[in-house]
Write a protein that holds these residues in place. Sequence first.
Motif, PDB file in Angstrom:
ATOM      1  N   LEU A   1       0.864  -1.179   0.000  1.00  0.00           N
ATOM      2  CA  LEU A   1       0.000   0.000   0.000  1.00  0.00           C
ATOM      3  C   LEU A   1       0.899   1.227   0.000  1.00  0.00           C
ATOM      4  O   LEU A   1       1.571   1.513   0.993  1.00  0.00           O
ATOM      5  CB  LEU A   1      -0.922   0.010   1.217  1.00  0.00           C
ATOM      6  N   SER A   2       0.907   1.955  -1.105  1.00  0.00           N
ATOM      7  CA  SER A   2       1.862   3.046  -1.273  1.00  0.00           C
ATOM      8  C   SER A   2       1.195   4.297  -1.807  1.00  0.00           C
ATOM      9  O   SER A   2       0.341   4.223  -2.693  1.00  0.00           O
ATOM     10  CB  SER A   2       2.971   2.616  -2.241  1.00  0.00           C
ATOM     11  N   ASN A   3       1.613   5.449  -1.276  1.00  0.00           N
ATOM     12  CA  ASN A   3       1.294   6.714  -1.906  1.00  0.00           C
ATOM     13  C   ASN A   3       2.275   6.892  -3.064  1.00  0.00           C
ATOM     14  O   ASN A   3       3.467   7.064  -2.856  1.00  0.00           O
ATOM     15  CB  ASN A   3       1.451   7.875  -0.923  1.00  0.00           C
ATOM     16  N   ALA A   4       1.762   6.834  -4.270  1.00  0.00           N
ATOM     17  CA  ALA A   4       2.644   6.903  -5.442  1.00  0.00           C
ATOM     18  C   ALA A   4       1.854   7.352  -6.660  1.00  0.00           C
ATOM     19  O   ALA A   4       0.685   6.995  -6.807  1.00  0.00           O
ATOM     20  CB  ALA A   4       3.287   5.550  -5.720  1.00  0.00           C
ATOM     21  N   PRO A   5       2.494   8.116  -7.549  1.00  0.00           N
ATOM     22  CA  PRO A   5       1.847   8.498  -8.805  1.00  0.00           C
ATOM     23  C   PRO A   5       1.853   7.336  -9.785  1.00  0.00           C
ATOM     24  O   PRO A   5       2.531   6.321  -9.585  1.00  0.00           O
ATOM     25  CB  PRO A   5       2.712   9.655  -9.295  1.00  0.00           C
ATOM     26  N   THR A   6       1.129   7.496 -10.865  1.00  0.00           N
ATOM     27  CA  THR A   6       0.959   6.425 -11.842  1.00  0.00           C
ATOM     28  C   THR A   6       2.279   5.916 -12.394  1.00  0.00           C
ATOM     29  O   THR A   6       2.480   4.699 -12.536  1.00  0.00           O
ATOM     30  CB  THR A   6       0.062   6.913 -12.998  1.00  0.00           C
ATOM     31  N   GLU A   7       3.201   6.832 -12.696  1.00  0.00           N
ATOM     32  CA  GLU A   7       4.463   6.435 -13.311  1.00  0.00           C
ATOM     33  C   GLU A   7       5.312   5.605 -12.358  1.00  0.00           C
ATOM     34  O   GLU A   7       5.906   4.595 -12.752  1.00  0.00           O
ATOM     35  CB  GLU A   7       5.235   7.669 -13.778  1.00  0.00           C
ATOM     36  N   VAL A   8       5.389   6.014 -11.104  1.00  0.00           N
ATOM     37  CA  VAL A   8       6.156   5.243 -10.123  1.00  0.00           C
ATOM     38  C   VAL A   8       5.468   3.913  -9.849  1.00  0.00           C
ATOM     39  O   VAL A   8       6.128   2.874  -9.733  1.00  0.00           O
ATOM     40  CB  VAL A   8       6.354   6.051  -8.823  1.00  0.00           C
ATOM     41  N   ALA A   9       4.143   3.929  -9.756  1.00  0.00           N
ATOM     42  CA  ALA A   9       3.405   2.679  -9.541  1.00  0.00           C
ATOM     43  C   ALA A   9       3.699   1.668 -10.652  1.00  0.00           C
ATOM     44  O   ALA A   9       3.912   0.478 -10.384  1.00  0.00           O
ATOM     45  CB  ALA A   9       1.909   2.965  -9.474  1.00  0.00           C
ATOM     46  N   ALA A  10       3.734   2.146 -11.890  1.00  0.00           N
ATOM     47  CA  ALA A  10       4.022   1.240 -13.010  1.00  0.00           C
ATOM     48  C   ALA A  10       5.431   0.692 -12.920  1.00  0.00           C
ATOM     49  O   ALA A  10       5.666  -0.498 -13.183  1.00  0.00           O
ATOM     50  CB  ALA A  10       3.822   1.980 -14.332  1.00  0.00           C
TER      51      ALA A  10
END
Length: 202
Positions: A108-117
């Motif tokens: 479970l992470s606070n992350a933007p789409t690019e980092v999540a990918a």
Amino acid sequence: MTWVLFDYGRVVSVSPPEADLTAMAAVAGAEVPALLEQYWHWRHVYDLAELDAREYWRQIGTALGRDYTDAVIAELIRLDNECWLHLDAGTVALIEELADAGHRLALLSNAPTEVAAAVTRLPLARRFEYLLFSCYLSTAKPDPRCFALALDRLGASPEEVIFIDDRPDNVAAAARLGISAVHFTDPRPARDAVLALLAASA
């Protein structure tokens, strides 16, 4: 306990190395402290996908008195992703140990789409049954809604989850919901705390 739920940044990954921040600041045309002030100022709305990557870096550029070209923004996105991909060997070992023992793991992470990918493409990601990111949940820790959505995805009640995070506010928010929360400072004490909770619930 049914689940061990890991935060990502500064738990599974280490803090962005100074060399990475220096490289990003050079491309941004700013000193590291000035860049980081704006980087974090706009990060929450980026983590929530309320800004896309180009809008995020344009906002930072405007605050720094810069007008970034598309090529510069693309390089900043690349450098930003890479600075979060340096894994903590001790946490990786803990994840492998827990997975090999049959424990169910999620992220479970606070992350933007690019980092999540980028995180999703890591070989380690296969160890997690669920990869949950704020950019897809439209809510971020420490908002109780973020934890509620995570519990719903896991099909778990709070008492069935151990949560590990480096931020005291996130740990406190999880604990208020009845989740067994571990404040991460180093992999070794985190491992001891998690194994103790698992043993107590066995």
